[in-house]
Motif scaffolding. Sequence first.
Motif, mmCIF file in Angstrom:
data_model
loop_
_atom_site.group_PDB
_atom_site.id
_atom_site.type_symbol
_atom_site.label_atom_id
_atom_site.label_comp_id
_atom_site.label_asym_id
_atom_site.label_seq_id
_atom_site.Cartn_x
_atom_site.Cartn_y
_atom_site.Cartn_z
ATOM 1 N N LYS A 196 3.639 -0.271 13.020
ATOM 2 C CA LYS A 196 4.710 -1.269 13.055
ATOM 3 C C LYS A 196 5.340 -1.410 11.677
ATOM 4 C CE LYS A 196 2.876 -4.176 16.753
ATOM 5 N NZ LYS A 196 2.368 -5.485 17.114
ATOM 6 N N GLY A 197 6.442 -2.093 11.646
ATOM 7 C CA GLY A 197 7.109 -2.398 10.384
ATOM 8 C C GLY A 197 8.129 -1.342 9.992
ATOM 9 N N ASP A 198 8.582 -1.428 8.730
ATOM 10 C CA ASP A 198 9.597 -0.506 8.221
ATOM 11 C C ASP A 198 9.127 0.942 8.204
ATOM 12 O OD1 ASP A 198 11.270 -2.658 7.831
ATOM 13 O OD2 ASP A 198 10.739 -2.904 5.713
ATOM 14 N N CYS A 199 7.844 1.162 8.142
ATOM 15 C CA CYS A 199 7.288 2.518 8.067
ATOM 16 C C CYS A 199 6.785 3.035 9.414
ATOM 17 C CB CYS A 199 6.148 2.550 7.057
ATOM 18 S SG CYS A 199 6.619 2.050 5.398
ATOM 19 N N ALA A 200 7.057 2.307 10.489
ATOM 20 C CA ALA A 200 6.544 2.671 11.815
ATOM 21 C C ALA A 200 6.868 4.124 12.153
ATOM 22 C CB ALA A 200 7.115 1.754 12.876
ATOM 23 N N GLY A 201 5.852 4.833 12.667
ATOM 24 C CA GLY A 201 6.013 6.219 13.075
ATOM 25 C C GLY A 201 5.712 7.235 11.990
ATOM 26 N N LYS A 202 5.569 6.781 10.770
ATOM 27 C CA LYS A 202 5.274 7.708 9.674
ATOM 28 C C LYS A 202 3.771 7.959 9.592
ATOM 29 C CE LYS A 202 9.375 6.644 7.062
ATOM 30 N NZ LYS A 202 9.948 6.322 5.783
ATOM 31 N N VAL A 203 3.424 9.159 9.122
ATOM 32 C CA VAL A 203 2.024 9.557 8.977
ATOM 33 C C VAL A 203 1.810 9.986 7.536
ATOM 34 C CG1 VAL A 203 0.243 11.189 9.709
ATOM 35 C CG2 VAL A 203 1.871 10.294 11.380
ATOM 36 N N GLY A 204 0.711 9.538 6.947
ATOM 37 C CA GLY A 204 0.394 9.910 5.570
ATOM 38 C C GLY A 204 -1.014 9.514 5.218
ATOM 39 N N TRP A 205 -1.336 9.667 3.953
ATOM 40 C CA TRP A 205 -2.688 9.399 3.478
ATOM 41 C C TRP A 205 -2.746 8.058 2.756
ATOM 42 C CZ3 TRP A 205 -6.725 12.555 4.678
ATOM 43 C CH2 TRP A 205 -6.396 13.793 5.224
ATOM 44 N N ALA A 206 -3.787 7.293 3.047
ATOM 45 C CA ALA A 206 -4.027 6.005 2.399
ATOM 46 C C ALA A 206 -5.409 6.026 1.774
ATOM 47 C CB ALA A 206 -3.937 4.867 3.410
ATOM 48 N N SER A 207 -5.528 5.380 0.654
ATOM 49 C CA SER A 207 -6.839 5.227 0.018
ATOM 50 C C SER A 207 -7.702 4.346 0.907
ATOM 51 C CB SER A 207 -6.671 4.579 -1.358
ATOM 52 O OG SER A 207 -7.922 4.164 -1.869
ATOM 53 N N VAL A 208 -8.982 4.677 1.022
ATOM 54 C CA VAL A 208 -9.876 3.848 1.861
ATOM 55 C C VAL A 208 -9.964 2.428 1.323
ATOM 56 C CG1 VAL A 208 -11.226 5.791 2.732
ATOM 57 C CG2 VAL A 208 -11.945 4.637 0.645
ATOM 58 N N SER A 209 -9.651 2.228 0.056
ATOM 59 C CA SER A 209 -9.738 0.885 -0.532
ATOM 60 C C SER A 209 -8.669 -0.061 -0.002
ATOM 61 C CB SER A 209 -9.642 0.971 -2.063
ATOM 62 O OG SER A 209 -8.366 1.459 -2.445
ATOM 63 N N VAL A 210 -7.597 0.462 0.619
ATOM 64 C CA VAL A 210 -6.538 -0.409 1.141
ATOM 65 C C VAL A 210 -6.610 -0.565 2.647
ATOM 66 C CG1 VAL A 210 -5.013 0.104 -0.791
ATOM 67 C CG2 VAL A 210 -4.789 1.425 1.312
ATOM 68 N N LEU A 211 -7.634 -0.039 3.273
ATOM 69 C CA LEU A 211 -7.804 -0.180 4.717
ATOM 70 C C LEU A 211 -8.765 -1.318 5.013
ATOM 71 C CD1 LEU A 211 -8.102 3.589 5.720
ATOM 72 C CD2 LEU A 211 -6.171 2.062 6.122
ATOM 73 N N SER A 237 0.849 -1.197 0.000
ATOM 74 C CA SER A 237 0.000 0.000 0.000
ATOM 75 C C SER A 237 0.880 1.240 0.000
ATOM 76 C CB SER A 237 -0.903 0.012 1.229
ATOM 77 O OG SER A 237 -1.752 -1.102 1.216
ATOM 78 N N LEU A 238 0.612 2.144 -0.914
ATOM 79 C CA LEU A 238 1.351 3.398 -1.000
ATOM 80 C C LEU A 238 0.735 4.415 -0.048
ATOM 81 C CD1 LEU A 238 3.476 5.223 -2.349
ATOM 82 C CD2 LEU A 238 1.763 5.742 -4.100
ATOM 83 N N ILE A 239 1.574 4.986 0.804
ATOM 84 C CA ILE A 239 1.157 6.059 1.703
ATOM 85 C C ILE A 239 1.764 7.334 1.139
ATOM 86 C CG2 ILE A 239 1.203 6.910 4.086
ATOM 87 C CD1 ILE A 239 -0.248 4.191 3.667
ATOM 88 N N SER A 288 8.234 12.355 -5.039
ATOM 89 C CA SER A 288 8.597 13.219 -3.906
ATOM 90 C C SER A 288 7.481 13.289 -2.869
ATOM 91 C CB SER A 288 8.935 14.627 -4.407
ATOM 92 O OG SER A 288 7.773 15.268 -4.907
ATOM 93 N N LYS A 289 6.291 12.806 -3.206
ATOM 94 C CA LYS A 289 5.152 12.822 -2.277
ATOM 95 C C LYS A 289 4.855 11.441 -1.702
ATOM 96 C CE LYS A 289 3.313 16.972 -4.196
ATOM 97 N NZ LYS A 289 2.281 17.688 -4.851
ATOM 98 N N HIS A 290 5.748 10.483 -1.989
ATOM 99 C CA HIS A 290 5.588 9.146 -1.425
ATOM 100 C C HIS A 290 6.166 9.142 -0.019
ATOM 101 C CE1 HIS A 290 5.366 6.926 -5.554
ATOM 102 N NE2 HIS A 290 4.547 7.958 -5.495
ATOM 103 N N VAL A 291 5.347 8.742 0.967
ATOM 104 C CA VAL A 291 5.808 8.646 2.349
ATOM 105 C C VAL A 291 6.413 7.270 2.593
ATOM 106 C CG1 VAL A 291 5.060 8.647 4.762
ATOM 107 C CG2 VAL A 291 4.142 10.340 3.167
ATOM 108 N N CYS A 292 5.731 6.228 2.114
ATOM 109 C CA CYS A 292 6.183 4.868 2.395
ATOM 110 C C CYS A 292 5.374 3.875 1.568
ATOM 111 C CB CYS A 292 6.005 4.572 3.882
ATOM 112 S SG CYS A 292 6.709 3.009 4.379
ATOM 113 N N ASN A 293 5.992 2.736 1.282
ATOM 114 C CA ASN A 293 5.299 1.585 0.718
ATOM 115 C C ASN A 293 5.191 0.549 1.826
ATOM 116 O OD1 ASN A 293 4.849 2.243 -2.075
ATOM 117 N ND2 ASN A 293 7.070 2.158 -2.329
#
Length: 145
Positions: free
Chosen positions: A127-142, A78-80, A93-98
């Motif tokens: 949790k995971g490699d992206c732990a602590g990061k904040v960003g936007w996710a599509s509702v379809s991946v939640l 999921s792209l954040i 440049s607007k990718h927070v994390c995969n």
Amino acid sequence: MSMLKKVSVAASFATIVGTLIAGYSAFVSSGEARVNQTINGEKNTVIGEVSGPLTINYNDTGSKSQNLVLRNRSTGVSLIISEPNIMAATDKSKHVCNAIAGTPVALTGRVADMNGIPMWKEVSILKGDCAGKVGWASVSVLGYD
């Protein structure tokens, strides 16, 4: 028949009928019904009508609560992104994390709509490699684990 005898007969009849009704009620209610009730949440109790013993055990460690996770069924990742915009997905440049599927997240409470439909939710990755990061996710991946 005297009035005293009539009252005595009526009282005897009423006693017999009352005893039969009480005995029948006890017989009908003796078949104890067991009702199992599962309610998620911390110490939430909802009780309807109870006849018979009732036990509430809040120490049940067997129940598993559901956790909100990222779940992209098509790619497994999921792209954040840093802003709730479909064009941000094409701008690296607007990718927070995969984040991989199953990564637990918490909602921040912020939601972005497209044409009045909630399409994006801001999440904090737990949790995971992206732990602590904040960003936007599509509702379809939640989803819930």
